[in-house]
Motif scaffolding. Structure first.
Motif, mmCIF file in Angstrom:
data_model
loop_
_atom_site.group_PDB
_atom_site.id
_atom_site.type_symbol
_atom_site.label_atom_id
_atom_site.label_comp_id
_atom_site.label_asym_id
_atom_site.label_seq_id
_atom_site.Cartn_x
_atom_site.Cartn_y
_atom_site.Cartn_z
ATOM 1 N N LEU A 64 0.783 -1.619 0.175
ATOM 2 C CA LEU A 64 -0.115 0.041 0.146
ATOM 3 C C LEU A 64 0.640 1.294 0.149
ATOM 4 N N GLU A 65 2.101 1.497 0.670
ATOM 5 C CA GLU A 65 3.141 2.190 0.847
ATOM 6 C C GLU A 65 3.774 2.558 -0.408
ATOM 7 N N GLY A 66 3.846 1.468 -1.436
ATOM 8 C CA GLY A 66 4.572 1.398 -2.977
ATOM 9 C C GLY A 66 3.611 2.064 -3.799
ATOM 10 N N LEU A 67 2.099 1.515 -3.628
ATOM 11 C CA LEU A 67 1.570 1.795 -4.142
ATOM 12 C C LEU A 67 0.563 3.615 -4.092
ATOM 13 N N GLY A 68 1.079 3.743 -3.132
ATOM 14 C CA GLY A 68 0.694 5.076 -2.625
ATOM 15 C C GLY A 68 -0.950 5.125 -1.936
ATOM 16 N N GLY A 69 -1.499 4.167 -1.421
ATOM 17 C CA GLY A 69 -2.556 3.475 -1.493
ATOM 18 C C GLY A 69 -2.971 3.563 0.516
ATOM 19 N N LEU A 70 -1.128 3.870 0.862
ATOM 20 C CA LEU A 70 -1.682 4.662 2.309
ATOM 21 C C LEU A 70 -1.430 5.644 2.808
ATOM 22 N N GLN A 71 -3.291 5.939 3.169
ATOM 23 C CA GLN A 71 -2.773 7.485 3.455
ATOM 24 C C GLN A 71 -3.048 7.629 4.625
ATOM 25 N N PRO A 72 -2.375 8.500 5.802
ATOM 26 C CA PRO A 72 -2.000 8.975 6.874
ATOM 27 C C PRO A 72 -3.687 9.702 8.089
ATOM 28 N N PRO A 73 -3.927 9.030 9.481
ATOM 29 C CA PRO A 73 -5.263 9.754 8.985
ATOM 30 C C PRO A 73 -5.429 10.784 9.611
ATOM 31 N N GLU A 74 -6.403 11.586 8.960
ATOM 32 C CA GLU A 74 -6.875 12.287 8.886
ATOM 33 C C GLU A 74 -7.281 13.544 10.794
#
Length: 74
Positions: A64-74
């Motif tokens: 997910l990090e590599g694909l940019g799909g891991l978003q930090p919590p808002e």
């Protein structure tokens, strides 16, 4: 004829009781060892599942990090 005095009879009875109790104790210990073996087998299975899950979780996080799909919590 072999006769025992009362002290010998009492000692023989005590030794017989001790022998029977030791036999029962050994049977109980065999059962306990069998149950502990079952628990150890279940624990190993649980540990294996936990390791697989941990590996999957790390792999998913990296992907997910590599694909940019891991978003930090808002």
């Amino acid at each position: 004829m072999n006769t025992m005095n009362p002290h010998q009879e009492q000692q023989a009875a005590l030794l017989n009781r001790i022998a029977l109790n030791v036999e029962k104790l050994n049977e109980s210990l065999v059962q306990l060892n069998q149950k502990l073996e079952q628990v150890n087998n279940q624990t190993q299975s649980t540990m294996l599942i936990a390791q697989v899950w941990n590996s999957y979780s790390k792999s998913a996080h990296i992907n997910l990090e590599g694909l940019g799909g891991l978003q930090p919590p808002e």
